[in-house]
Design an enzyme around this catalytic site. Sequence first.
Site, PDB file in Angstrom:
ATOM      1  N   LYS A 109       0.840  -1.331  -0.076  1.00  0.00           N
ATOM      2  CA  LYS A 109      -0.053  -0.181  -0.004  1.00  0.00           C
ATOM      3  C   LYS A 109       0.988   1.309  -0.276  1.00  0.00           C
ATOM      4  O   LYS A 109       2.019   1.133   0.321  1.00  0.00           O
ATOM      5  CB  LYS A 109      -1.041  -0.092   1.295  1.00  0.00           C
ATOM      6  CG  LYS A 109      -1.994   0.956   1.168  1.00  0.00           C
ATOM      7  CD  LYS A 109      -3.004   0.071   0.617  1.00  0.00           C
ATOM      8  CE  LYS A 109      -4.490   0.771   0.477  1.00  0.00           C
ATOM      9  NZ  LYS A 109      -5.602  -0.376   0.098  1.00  0.00           N
TER      10      LYS A 109
HETATM   11  N1  GLU Z   1      -7.446   0.109  -3.005  1.00  0.00           N
HETATM   12  C1  GLU Z   1      -8.214  -1.222  -3.114  1.00  0.00           C
HETATM   13  C2  GLU Z   1      -8.086  -2.012  -2.139  1.00  0.00           C
HETATM   14  O1  GLU Z   1      -8.086  -1.393  -0.869  1.00  0.00           O
HETATM   15  C3  GLU Z   1      -7.743  -1.804  -4.619  1.00  0.00           C
HETATM   16  C4  GLU Z   1      -6.394  -2.350  -4.679  1.00  0.00           C
HETATM   17  C5  GLU Z   1      -5.879  -2.582  -6.059  1.00  0.00           C
HETATM   18  O2  GLU Z   1      -7.026  -2.758  -6.788  1.00  0.00           O
HETATM   19  O3  GLU Z   1      -4.784  -2.900  -6.072  1.00  0.00           O
HETATM   20  O4  GLU Z   1      -8.513  -3.198  -2.165  1.00  0.00           O
END
Ligand code: GLU
Length: 420
Positions: A109
């Site tokens: 993240k």
């Molecule tokens: N931000 C989204 C999540 O928390 C999507 C992450 C992604 O598609 O890589 O799942």
Amino acid sequence: MPKPKESLNPFEEAQEQIDRAGKKLNLAPDLLELLKHPKRELHVNFPVKMDDGHVKVFTGYRVQYNDARGPFKGGIRYHWNVSIDEVRALACWMTWKCAVMDIPYGGAKGGIICNPKEMSKSENERMTRRYASEISIIIGPEKDIPAPDVYTDGQTMSWIMDTISMQKGYTVSGVVTGKPIPIGGSLGRDEATARGAVYATREAAKRTKLNLKGATVAVQGFGNAGSHYARLIQDEYGAKVVAVSDSKGGIYSEKGFDPKQVLAYKEKTGSVVGFPGTKKITNEELLELPVDILSPAAMENQITSENAPRIKAKISAECANGPTTPEADDILYKNGVLVIPDILANGGGVTVSYFEWVQDLANFFWTKPEVDQKLEGVMVRAFDAVWKMHEEKKCDMRQAAYMVAINRVAEAYKWRGIYP
Ligand code: GLU
């Protein structure tokens, strides 16, 4: 509002969730210890020229939590409350999310401490491009693939893709997902988090004999996940949406309303508050409404030991990441609220990100029905695996989802071994 007694540090919560599932699985203590720590963290401080000519220094992060099952994957968040512990928790949750969905990724993240609401589009672009350049040393289609999260979107992903492509000298579409369609995005990615959550809700409703037609729904948060969730559960399953909210407050009407009209109203006025025919409520009140289905679709730590005893919904479908603390989980479980945990409920987003990446690498694109059908298959399989574990181990759905996910990561370690 009275303060809950538990720690609200999201990374401590994430570690506690691992401990809980690890104990139930009798996981080897050394593996448990490994899973409780991120593999790699990049902290960046970087200057951005603001519109008035002054230079502002921003702080950003990219945490690569675990890649035992495949390249790192996870979104990038722009928010004033971003902290390293929040990004660590979100990266950790991505690891379990990808494992529970059974897609071949690890978890990561990113985030920048900023207030995008107070920045112009060109300031946002310069900040995004510089951040992309700073983290370019660790991202790439074969190693770590960012995506949108809170207050980032297809435009943000386009700037990141373009920045990385300029550095390389050729177009690298697979470096991020959640892109617009003309530059390698996938049909259905924009609504995928919500569509997946609606499939999961449907599966939960089947198990609990709740008829979705006419079932009442409250959604906290009206961003990408929340607004599509409200629309899809109404339009495709005939549920009645009675309350929604955003950062400025919420609206409630016993008779229900059309989420599509509320979205148009929010686009015009900046908030759902004031939508004709509804009563103004707070975000806290929304959670405690007497509804069949609640979807926390905003931020972390919304359901705590303080308000959990007053939650009346039969099902809580977590479109947000980390909305419920471990202490609140125990209370909801005791009170018979079926929680579809975040790593399962909102896993549709990263699943269609995976589809997007596969399409980019193959340079071959799918139709919307193909995307939706494949997403449905992945969601139903993941839900079934978690439900089975929940029944076998007689535990709540979160612990069950963690057990399924941790087992899969542990299996990868078993084959790969510890280097050297
Ligand atoms: N931000 C989204 C999540 O928390 C999507 C992450 C992604 O598609 O890589 O799942």
